[in-house]
Design a protein around this motif. Structure first.
Motif, PDB file in Angstrom:
ATOM      1  N   PRO A 190       0.451 -11.117   3.640  1.00  0.00           N
ATOM      2  CA  PRO A 190       1.264 -10.051   4.230  1.00  0.00           C
ATOM      3  C   PRO A 190       0.992  -8.699   3.565  1.00  0.00           C
ATOM      4  CG  PRO A 190       2.613 -11.950   3.675  1.00  0.00           C
ATOM      5  CD  PRO A 190       1.262 -12.200   3.087  1.00  0.00           C
ATOM      6  N   VAL A 191       0.931  -7.650   4.389  1.00  0.00           N
ATOM      7  CA  VAL A 191       0.679  -6.300   3.907  1.00  0.00           C
ATOM      8  C   VAL A 191       1.801  -5.386   4.397  1.00  0.00           C
ATOM      9  CG1 VAL A 191      -0.897  -4.312   3.970  1.00  0.00           C
ATOM     10  CG2 VAL A 191      -1.824  -6.645   3.900  1.00  0.00           C
ATOM     11  N   TYR A 192       2.323  -4.587   3.464  1.00  0.00           N
ATOM     12  CA  TYR A 192       3.374  -3.619   3.753  1.00  0.00           C
ATOM     13  C   TYR A 192       2.844  -2.244   3.362  1.00  0.00           C
ATOM     14  CZ  TYR A 192       6.325  -7.783   3.916  1.00  0.00           C
ATOM     15  OH  TYR A 192       6.863  -9.014   4.231  1.00  0.00           O
ATOM     16  N   ILE A 193       2.915  -1.288   4.288  1.00  0.00           N
ATOM     17  CA  ILE A 193       2.330   0.034   4.089  1.00  0.00           C
ATOM     18  C   ILE A 193       3.431   1.080   4.246  1.00  0.00           C
ATOM     19  CG2 ILE A 193       0.582   1.667   4.953  1.00  0.00           C
ATOM     20  CD1 ILE A 193      -0.421  -1.064   6.502  1.00  0.00           C
ATOM     21  N   ILE A 210       0.871  -1.168   0.000  1.00  0.00           N
ATOM     22  CA  ILE A 210       0.000   0.000   0.000  1.00  0.00           C
ATOM     23  C   ILE A 210       0.911   1.223   0.000  1.00  0.00           C
ATOM     24  CG2 ILE A 210      -1.887   1.212   1.162  1.00  0.00           C
ATOM     25  CD1 ILE A 210      -2.640  -1.653   0.413  1.00  0.00           C
ATOM     26  N   CYS A 211       0.964   1.920  -1.119  1.00  0.00           N
ATOM     27  CA  CYS A 211       1.950   2.981  -1.328  1.00  0.00           C
ATOM     28  C   CYS A 211       1.350   4.380  -1.150  1.00  0.00           C
ATOM     29  CB  CYS A 211       2.545   2.831  -2.731  1.00  0.00           C
ATOM     30  SG  CYS A 211       3.897   3.981  -3.080  1.00  0.00           S
ATOM     31  N   ASP A 212       1.600   4.982   0.017  1.00  0.00           N
ATOM     32  CA  ASP A 212       1.433   6.422   0.234  1.00  0.00           C
ATOM     33  C   ASP A 212       0.016   6.955  -0.017  1.00  0.00           C
ATOM     34  OD1 ASP A 212       4.138   6.026   0.537  1.00  0.00           O
ATOM     35  OD2 ASP A 212       4.730   7.229  -1.180  1.00  0.00           O
ATOM     36  N   ILE A 213      -0.999   6.251   0.449  1.00  0.00           N
ATOM     37  CA  ILE A 213      -2.383   6.713   0.251  1.00  0.00           C
ATOM     38  C   ILE A 213      -2.738   7.574   1.464  1.00  0.00           C
ATOM     39  CG2 ILE A 213      -4.748   6.037  -0.216  1.00  0.00           C
ATOM     40  CD1 ILE A 213      -3.721   3.443  -1.385  1.00  0.00           C
TER      41      ILE A 213
END
Length: 200
Positions: free
Chosen positions: A50-53, A17-20
């Motif tokens: 897996p989630v990376y934010i 999840i990139c910069d929302i």
């Protein structure tokens, strides 16, 4: 790591999840970006993917938007990192990133942080799936240019529904009902996002 074939099926997925962030609400079709990201986060919870934010300079640009916050909890959330790099591949993320992940990316901006993240992941041997209905830029024309470049670089440009069913593989998957139910529940939002974003 050996070069991965773009034709191969997704095998060990993780969601980036990139910069929302709050200050980016003026991005092209931002509400549609949120609906796709929310769907993917809910599916990630069901699938324990897996989630990376990341956020970009959180002190100035704000936290990840409030609509997504309820979905940013649980053991599958592996990182929530603030950064100044344009790429999500910071030292902190890299330290938490297994070498065999296939990465699915949603976020902003397509031609800056999504592009640099994708190029860094590809250089490290990861297969990268960019969701066309889940990335945006302030200027919509930047999306098509960036997605063409990233496809040429080796990324797979696909859609949220396609990638979810590819992860499931089989209607006998234990999470099939949950994920297919989510797809049905969000079908109008998905249709709207594809209508806005599929012209690449």
């Amino acid at each position: 790591m050996a070069a991965l074939s773009r034709a191969s099926r997704i095998r060990n997925p993780a969601l980036f999840i990139c910069d929302i962030q709050e200050k980016f609400r003026g991005i092209y079709e931002f509400p549609k970006l949120i609906s796709t990201t929310s769907k993917m986060l809910r599916a990630a919870s069901n699938l324990q993917m897996p989630v990376y934010i990341t956020t970009q300079n959180r002190a100035k640009l704000g936290n990840t938007v409030s609509e997504l916050q309820p979905h940013l909890v649980g053991p599958h959330i592996r990182a929530d990192i603030d950064k100044t790099l344009f790429s999500m591949i910071t030292p902190e993320i890299e330290a938490k990133l297994p070498s065999d992940l296939d990465v699915i990316i949603v976020g902003i901006e397509t031609h800056i942080c999504v592009t640099q993240t994708t190029l860094d992941l590809l250089a490290r041997g990861h297969r990268v799936y960019i969701l066309a209905d889940g990335v945006s830029s302030m200027n919509p024309e930047e999306r098509g240019i960036a997605l063409s470049r990233l496809r040429d670089a080796g990324a797979i440009v696909t859609s949220s529904e396609s990638v979810l069913f590819e992860i499931l593989r089989d209607a006998n998957h234990e999470q099939f009902r949950a994920v297919s139910g989510l797809v049905k529940e969000t079908k109008e939002d998905t249709k709207g996002a594809l209508g806005a974003f599929s012209k690449i």
